[in-house]
Structure formats: C-alpha cells, structure tokens
Design an enzyme around this catalytic site. Structure first.
Site, PDB file in Angstrom:
ATOM      1  CG  LEU A   1     -11.443 -22.946  35.678  1.00  0.00           C
ATOM      2  CD1 LEU A   1      -9.981 -23.035  35.273  1.00  0.00           C
ATOM      3  CD2 LEU A   1     -12.326 -23.469  34.565  1.00  0.00           C
ATOM      4  CG  ASP A   2     -15.211 -28.470  37.765  1.00  0.00           C
ATOM      5  OD1 ASP A   2     -14.138 -29.089  37.605  1.00  0.00           O
ATOM      6  OD2 ASP A   2     -16.128 -28.498  36.945  1.00  0.00           O
ATOM      7  CG  MET A   3     -10.689 -30.290  42.976  1.00  0.00           C
ATOM      8  SD  MET A   3     -11.129 -30.889  44.619  1.00  0.00           S
ATOM      9  CE  MET A   3      -9.551 -31.437  45.178  1.00  0.00           C
TER      10      MET A   3
ATOM     11  NE  ARG B   1     -16.094 -30.621  35.031  1.00  0.00           N
ATOM     12  CZ  ARG B   1     -15.194 -31.497  34.604  1.00  0.00           C
ATOM     13  NH1 ARG B   1     -15.589 -32.678  34.176  1.00  0.00           N
ATOM     14  NH2 ARG B   1     -13.911 -31.208  34.606  1.00  0.00           N
TER      15      ARG B   1
ATOM     16  CB  SER C   1     -12.182 -27.618  35.206  1.00  0.00           C
ATOM     17  OG  SER C   1     -13.409 -28.263  34.995  1.00  0.00           O
TER      18      SER C   1
END
Length: 185
Positions: free
Chosen positions: A37-39, A136, A41
């Site tokens: 999960l990106d930073m 995104r 999220s």
C-alpha cells in the site's frame, strides 16, 4: 491496519516510519508484507513468514481480489464509470529488452458509487491485479484525483475491528479461507 504515512517495508534505509516499526511479532519470527500500500494509503495489509503464500496471493494469475474504499475529488459521471470499468491504458515503469516502455490496459473488476458529497465521491473498487499505484493512476487519468484510499478486503479477509496502527494474528479459520480462495482460482 496500515495507517497513512507508513512505508510498506520492515526497514527503511531513509529512516521513514515503516511497517517494521508498527508490527513487532511476539514470536520473533521474521515477517514481511504481502504486497504493498503506498505511503499515502491505509488499510488491510497482510504480513507473513510464508514465502509460498505470499507469492500465491501476489501473483495476478490467482486473481485474488482486493477491495478499496476510495474518496475522489469531483462527481463521477456514468461515462467515466464506464470508462473505468472498461479499463484505462497505463504505462508501467518497467521496460522491455529494447528499452521501450510497455503499456497495457489496467482493469477494474467492479466499481460502484457509494456516496456523493458536495465535491467528493466515495467509490468501492475491486481489483484482481495489483499494479503500482493503479487506482490512483487510473482515477487521475479520468480527472478525479484520489483524496483518500483504504483497502478493506483481500480475498475473503476483511479489515474490521482494528484502528490504524493496530494489528492481530489471523485465526486458523482465516488462514484456511485465504488458502482456499487461492486454490479456487
């Protein structure tokens, strides 16, 4: 429950807050995140010490679904929903042997509008592939940048009963259900 602002790695060379600072398993066993999960999220993140399980859950050929609640800027039209459902062409960072960038259609399994507010729309999106920042990137390309993204499900597992930064061991029943979902694919 991975909170926003945390990097999906056990240790970060740039000294950013990471999953390894949030989760310290009582067994002392080396664990690692399954997927990313990106930073920016938040949400359900599985950690394991089982390489085989991790590979099976991450590999797109198994089609394990991941569901997200996504808040975007603006109000989505039916045409935009249809365009997202059809798939959006994305160029990924990797290159082919001839150094040309490849692109392919990023697909959404399901998408629905959960709620409209004044200048935001809350979506429920389910994917079976997991390309880098896929949700995104797709929403930005149709003119609706993501304001908030939270993963709520991975296969049969649901994010429930935890607050950001909390974690727990899976029950034997949950482990069996995730293994069963891989075999069904």
């Amino acid at each position: 429950y991975k909170p926003r602002g945390i990097v999906c790695t056990m240790q970060d060379p740039q000294s950013r807050p990471c999953v390894g600072t949030v989760v310290r398993h009582h067994s002392g066993t080396r664990i690692f995140p399954i997927g990313r999960l990106d930073m920016d999220s938040q949400g359900l993140l599985l950690l394991t010490n089982d390489n085989v399980l991790a590979n099976e859950l991450m590999h797109p050929s198994h089609g394990i679904s991941k569901t997200y609640e996504v808040s975007v800027r603006g109000k989505l039209s039916e045409d935009t929903l249809a365009r997202l459902q059809k798939g959006i062409f994305l160029v990924d960072e990797h290159t082919r042997h001839d150094n040309t960038k490849r692109g392919r259609r990023a697909r959404i399994k399901t998408i629905s509008i959960e709620r409209h507010d004044r200048d935001r729309t809350l979506l429920k999106i389910t994917l079976t592939e997991g390309r880098n920042r896929q949700v995104r990137r797709m929403l930005a390309l149709v003119g609706h940048p993501v304001k908030r993204l939270r993963r709520t499900h991975i296969g049969p597992l649901a994010l429930s009963g935890l607050k950001p930064g909390q974690w727990r061991d899976l029950t034997p029943k949950e482990v069996a259900s995730i293994r069963h979902s891989i075999r069904r694919q």
